[in-house]
Scaffold this motif. Structure first.
Motif, mmCIF file in Angstrom:
data_model
loop_
_atom_site.group_PDB
_atom_site.id
_atom_site.type_symbol
_atom_site.label_atom_id
_atom_site.label_comp_id
_atom_site.label_asym_id
_atom_site.label_seq_id
_atom_site.Cartn_x
_atom_site.Cartn_y
_atom_site.Cartn_z
ATOM 1 N N GLY A 1 9.700 -9.962 -9.297
ATOM 2 C CA GLY A 1 8.832 -9.608 -10.410
ATOM 3 C C GLY A 1 8.066 -8.317 -10.257
ATOM 4 N N ILE A 2 8.694 -7.305 -9.655
ATOM 5 C CA ILE A 2 8.045 -5.998 -9.517
ATOM 6 C C ILE A 2 7.858 -5.383 -10.914
ATOM 7 C CG2 ILE A 2 8.361 -3.628 -8.665
ATOM 8 C CD1 ILE A 2 7.899 -5.508 -6.365
ATOM 9 N N ASN A 3 6.670 -4.880 -11.193
ATOM 10 C CA ASN A 3 6.417 -4.178 -12.446
ATOM 11 C C ASN A 3 6.884 -2.735 -12.255
ATOM 12 O OD1 ASN A 3 5.315 -2.598 -14.510
ATOM 13 N ND2 ASN A 3 3.518 -3.910 -14.710
ATOM 14 N N SER A 4 8.049 -2.407 -12.772
ATOM 15 C CA SER A 4 8.637 -1.096 -12.521
ATOM 16 C C SER A 4 7.812 0.047 -13.105
ATOM 17 C CB SER A 4 10.073 -1.037 -13.043
ATOM 18 O OG SER A 4 10.117 -1.276 -14.426
ATOM 19 N N LYS A 5 7.062 -0.203 -14.185
ATOM 20 C CA LYS A 5 6.255 0.862 -14.797
ATOM 21 C C LYS A 5 5.126 1.318 -13.869
ATOM 22 C CE LYS A 5 7.104 -0.265 -19.681
ATOM 23 N NZ LYS A 5 8.487 -0.274 -19.493
ATOM 24 N N THR A 6 4.617 0.444 -13.027
ATOM 25 C CA THR A 6 3.573 0.841 -12.080
ATOM 26 C C THR A 6 4.145 1.143 -10.695
ATOM 27 O OG1 THR A 6 3.076 -1.474 -11.581
ATOM 28 C CG2 THR A 6 1.733 -0.413 -13.266
ATOM 29 N N PHE A 7 5.204 0.436 -10.295
ATOM 30 C CA PHE A 7 5.755 0.593 -8.950
ATOM 31 C C PHE A 7 6.560 1.888 -8.790
ATOM 32 C CE2 PHE A 7 9.069 0.038 -5.757
ATOM 33 C CZ PHE A 7 8.345 -0.426 -4.674
ATOM 34 N N ILE A 8 7.467 2.164 -9.714
ATOM 35 C CA ILE A 8 8.407 3.289 -9.565
ATOM 36 C C ILE A 8 7.710 4.649 -9.459
ATOM 37 C CG2 ILE A 8 10.335 4.528 -10.653
ATOM 38 C CD1 ILE A 8 11.165 1.874 -9.317
ATOM 39 N N PRO A 9 6.699 4.957 -10.291
ATOM 40 C CA PRO A 9 6.050 6.271 -10.125
ATOM 41 C C PRO A 9 5.458 6.467 -8.721
ATOM 42 C CG PRO A 9 5.487 5.349 -12.251
ATOM 43 C CD PRO A 9 6.199 4.266 -11.485
ATOM 44 N N ASP A 10 4.809 5.439 -8.165
ATOM 45 C CA ASP A 10 4.264 5.554 -6.812
ATOM 46 C C ASP A 10 5.378 5.590 -5.770
ATOM 47 O OD1 ASP A 10 1.516 5.686 -7.396
ATOM 48 O OD2 ASP A 10 1.436 3.521 -7.696
ATOM 49 N N PHE A 11 6.412 4.816 -5.977
ATOM 50 C CA PHE A 11 7.566 4.797 -5.076
ATOM 51 C C PHE A 11 8.173 6.196 -4.967
ATOM 52 C CE2 PHE A 11 12.165 3.762 -4.383
ATOM 53 C CZ PHE A 11 12.040 3.089 -3.170
ATOM 54 N N MET A 12 8.201 6.922 -6.080
ATOM 55 C CA MET A 12 8.787 8.258 -6.107
ATOM 56 C C MET A 12 7.828 9.345 -5.612
ATOM 57 S SD MET A 12 10.807 7.971 -9.743
ATOM 58 C CE MET A 12 11.142 9.704 -9.857
ATOM 59 N N ALA A 13 6.533 9.170 -5.840
ATOM 60 C CA ALA A 13 5.576 10.249 -5.582
ATOM 61 C C ALA A 13 4.860 10.156 -4.236
ATOM 62 C CB ALA A 13 4.526 10.278 -6.700
ATOM 63 N N ASN B 1 0.844 -1.195 0.000
ATOM 64 C CA ASN B 1 0.000 0.000 0.000
ATOM 65 C C ASN B 1 0.875 1.238 0.000
ATOM 66 O OD1 ASN B 1 -2.448 -1.311 0.025
ATOM 67 N ND2 ASN B 1 -2.785 -1.077 2.216
ATOM 68 N N PHE B 2 0.663 2.101 -0.996
ATOM 69 C CA PHE B 2 1.327 3.398 -1.049
ATOM 70 C C PHE B 2 0.362 4.442 -0.495
ATOM 71 C CE2 PHE B 2 3.658 1.241 -4.468
ATOM 72 C CZ PHE B 2 4.957 1.615 -4.167
ATOM 73 N N TYR B 3 0.874 5.332 0.366
ATOM 74 C CA TYR B 3 0.057 6.375 0.978
ATOM 75 C C TYR B 3 0.578 7.748 0.590
ATOM 76 C CZ TYR B 3 -1.841 2.784 4.065
ATOM 77 O OH TYR B 3 -2.464 1.668 4.558
ATOM 78 N N THR B 4 -0.361 8.676 0.303
ATOM 79 C CA THR B 4 -0.002 10.079 0.140
ATOM 80 C C THR B 4 0.000 10.709 1.527
ATOM 81 O OG1 THR B 4 -2.282 10.837 -0.065
ATOM 82 C CG2 THR B 4 -1.158 10.205 -2.118
ATOM 83 N N ARG B 5 0.514 11.921 1.618
ATOM 84 C CA ARG B 5 0.477 12.645 2.897
ATOM 85 C C ARG B 5 -0.956 12.864 3.353
ATOM 86 N NH1 ARG B 5 5.449 14.123 4.456
ATOM 87 N NH2 ARG B 5 7.031 14.401 2.859
ATOM 88 N N GLY B 6 -1.881 12.980 2.422
ATOM 89 C CA GLY B 6 -3.289 13.184 2.752
ATOM 90 C C GLY B 6 -4.023 11.910 3.129
ATOM 91 N N GLY B 7 -3.352 10.765 3.029
ATOM 92 C CA GLY B 7 -3.965 9.502 3.437
ATOM 93 C C GLY B 7 -4.568 8.680 2.318
ATOM 94 N N ASP B 8 -4.512 9.169 1.068
ATOM 95 C CA ASP B 8 -5.018 8.364 -0.050
ATOM 96 C C ASP B 8 -4.148 7.122 -0.205
ATOM 97 O OD1 ASP B 8 -7.004 10.214 -0.644
ATOM 98 O OD2 ASP B 8 -5.749 11.288 -2.090
ATOM 99 N N VAL B 9 -4.799 5.991 -0.518
ATOM 100 C CA VAL B 9 -4.102 4.704 -0.597
ATOM 101 C C VAL B 9 -4.218 4.140 -2.009
ATOM 102 C CG1 VAL B 9 -3.946 2.371 0.351
ATOM 103 C CG2 VAL B 9 -4.737 4.243 1.798
ATOM 104 N N LYS B 10 -3.122 3.583 -2.492
ATOM 105 C CA LYS B 10 -3.092 2.868 -3.767
ATOM 106 C C LYS B 10 -2.242 1.627 -3.533
ATOM 107 C CE LYS B 10 -1.795 3.476 -8.601
ATOM 108 N NZ LYS B 10 -1.106 4.372 -9.545
ATOM 109 N N GLY B 11 -2.731 0.463 -3.945
ATOM 110 C CA GLY B 11 -1.929 -0.729 -3.702
ATOM 111 C C GLY B 11 -2.467 -1.951 -4.391
ATOM 112 N N GLY B 12 -1.871 -3.061 -4.048
ATOM 113 C CA GLY B 12 -2.279 -4.343 -4.607
ATOM 114 C C GLY B 12 -1.528 -5.475 -3.945
ATOM 115 N N THR B 13 -1.924 -6.704 -4.278
ATOM 116 C CA THR B 13 -1.271 -7.882 -3.708
ATOM 117 C C THR B 13 -0.181 -8.374 -4.650
ATOM 118 O OG1 THR B 13 -2.910 -9.360 -4.682
ATOM 119 C CG2 THR B 13 -3.314 -8.619 -2.422
ATOM 120 N N ILE B 14 0.804 -9.040 -4.050
ATOM 121 C CA ILE B 14 1.933 -9.574 -4.807
ATOM 122 C C ILE B 14 2.514 -10.752 -4.026
ATOM 123 C CG2 ILE B 14 3.626 -8.003 -3.750
ATOM 124 C CD1 ILE B 14 4.876 -7.783 -6.657
#
Length: 166
Positions: free
Chosen positions: A103-115, A76-89
Motif C-alpha cells: 500500500g505505498i502511496n506512490s504520489k508521496t513516495f516516488i518524488p522522494d525516492f527519485m530526489a 526515512n528519506f535523507y538528502t545529501r545535506g542530512g535533511d530527513v523526511k519520513g513516516g511510519t507504515i
C-alpha cells in the motif's frame, strides 16, 4: 513453460523487469537493487490492481516471528545535506529475512525516492535497520513507467487470488 518477461532493462544498480500473471501471482513491473551479501530491495507496481509495494530481503535478519506477522516500521528519506523526511507504515513478515511493505502511496513516495540520497528503513525492536542508496532512482522510475506502458492490458492470474511470495 518458462516464465517470459515482457520487459527487462538495466539502469545503474537497478534491474527493471516486467512479468505477466502466472499461477496465482499478478502481473507486475519491478525495480530491484541487489546487494553483494544477497540482500535485495524491490519496488513493485502490480499491473492488475495498481498497488505499489516494496519487498525487502535482508540476509542479516533472522526474524523469529511467524510469517504473516504485521508490524510498523519507519521509512526515512535523507538528502545529501542530512535533511530527513519520513513516516511510519505497516509491513508484513514473509519469512525470517523478507518483508513486504504494501500500500505505498506512490504520489508521496516516488518524488522522494527519485530526489533523495538514501532511504533508511527503521525496523522495530532489535531488528537491524536497512539503508538503500538511491543513486539512479530517477532513471529506474522512468524505466518502471516504460515497463508499465509496455505491459498494455495484462490478464489476471487464472488460479485463486493474489499471492505475494516472491
Amino acid at each position: 513453460l518458462a516464465q517470459q518477461d515482457f520487459f527487462t532493462e538495466n539502469a545503474d544498480n537497478w534491474v527493471i523487469v516486467g512479468r505477466p500473471s502466472v499461477d496465482n501471482k499478478n502481473a507486475f513491473c519491478g525495480a530491484e537493487m541487489s546487494f553483494k551479501d544477497g540482500s535485495a530491495f524491490t519496488l513493485y507496481k502490480d499491473l492488475i490492481d495498481g498497488e505499489v509495494y516494496i519487498v525487502l530481503q535482508n540476509t542479516r535478519w533472522v526474524i523469529t516471528d511467524p510469517p504473516q506477522t504485521k508490524a510498523k516500521l519507519r521509512l526515512n528519506f535523507y538528502t545529501r545535506g542530512g535533511d530527513v523526511k519520513g513516516g511510519t507504515i505497516d509491513f508484513i513478515l514473509l519469512n525470517k529475512n523478507t518483508i513486504v511493505i504494501p500500500g505505498i502511496n506512490s504520489k508521496t513516495f516516488i518524488p522522494d525516492f527519485m530526489a533523495r540520497h538514501r532511504l533508511e528503513i527503521i525496523m522495530p525492536g532489535t531488528i537491524d535497520n536497512a539503508t538503500i542508496p538511491l543513486d539512479g532512482t530517477s532513471r529506474a522510475v522512468e524505466l518502471l513507467a516504460k515497463c508499465v506502458d509496455a505491459a498494455g492490458t495484462q490478464a489476471p492470474p487464472k488460479a485463486g487470488g493474489k499471492k505475494i511470495d516472491l
